[in-house]
Write a protein that holds these residues in place. Structure first.
Motif: not given
Length: 217
Positions: A5-18
């Protein structure tokens, strides 16, 4: 595996792949993965984990003196290997030096952050999961109900919650003679995924556990 599923907005605060790692940890349940990711974001903000590796750590030397733990080498597939001797954690000496349980847990968080930020900064593949070797030499029956166990349980709790899908294999060495009894009582309380990763190594060179750890390391 199912499409992510597409990542939520707060995923941008973590390294890619988290985000994908949290999905794997929740059996691809996006609602639960988002909940856990948000919980981790709050935890990291509360404990200032983004700056933890650049801040002074005045208790580092004294903790290393009384708490035997280290990283050494890798497994055959590039997995980082962490060693610890729980029976030799001297909490009394740490208290005398002014180190609280909260400071000890924060140190463990810093060590874990260092592992996955610098030693093995991967989100997928064999190197994204570590091998833990727990040497129980000198462990007494009373140690399984003391502050050492309180520390180990608290450390395992936050690493499991905020560093999911990071444990590859757990080897238990030099288990005391009574460990089998304790382990039988503990096993029903351990989730099956974690239980499958634990290998109690036979003390004899011909034991199955010995072969297992040689195959990994």
């Amino acid at each position: 595996p199912p499409s992510s599923p597409p990542p939520p907005p707060n995923a941008q605060y973590f390294p890619p792949g988290t985000w994908e790692r949290y999905l794997r940890a929740t059996n691809h349940n996006p609602i639960e993965a988002h909940r856990r990711l948000t919980s981790t974001q709050t935890w990291r903000q509360t404990h200032n984990m983004n700056a933890a590796l650049t801040q002074p750590h005045p208790t580092f030397d004294v903790i290393k003196r009384y708490y035997p733990h280290s990283f050494h080498s890798t497994g055959y597939h590039g997995e980082p290997v962490y060693y610890e001797k729980p029976a030799q954690i001297n909490l009394s000496a740490l208290k005398k030096e002014g180190v609280s349980m909260d400071q000890l847990l924060h140190h463990y968080a810093i060590v874990t952050e260092f592992l996955w930020t610098h030693l093995s900064p991967y989100q997928n593949g064999p190197s994204s999961k570590g091998i833990t070797v727990l040497d129980l030499e000198g462990m007494r029956l009373r140690d399984f109900a003391g502050e050492v166990v309180t520390f180990v349980k608290a450390a395992a709790s936050f690493t499991g919650e905020h560093y999911p899908e990071r444990s590859g294999r757990i080897y238990v060495l030099n288990a005391p003679s009574f460990f089998g009894v304790v382990w039988r009582l503990v096993k029903p309380l351990v989730d099956p995924v974690t239980l499958a990763k634990v290998c109690v190594v036979d003390s004899s060179s011909s034991g199955d556990g010995g072969g297992a750890i040689r195959a990994a390391l």
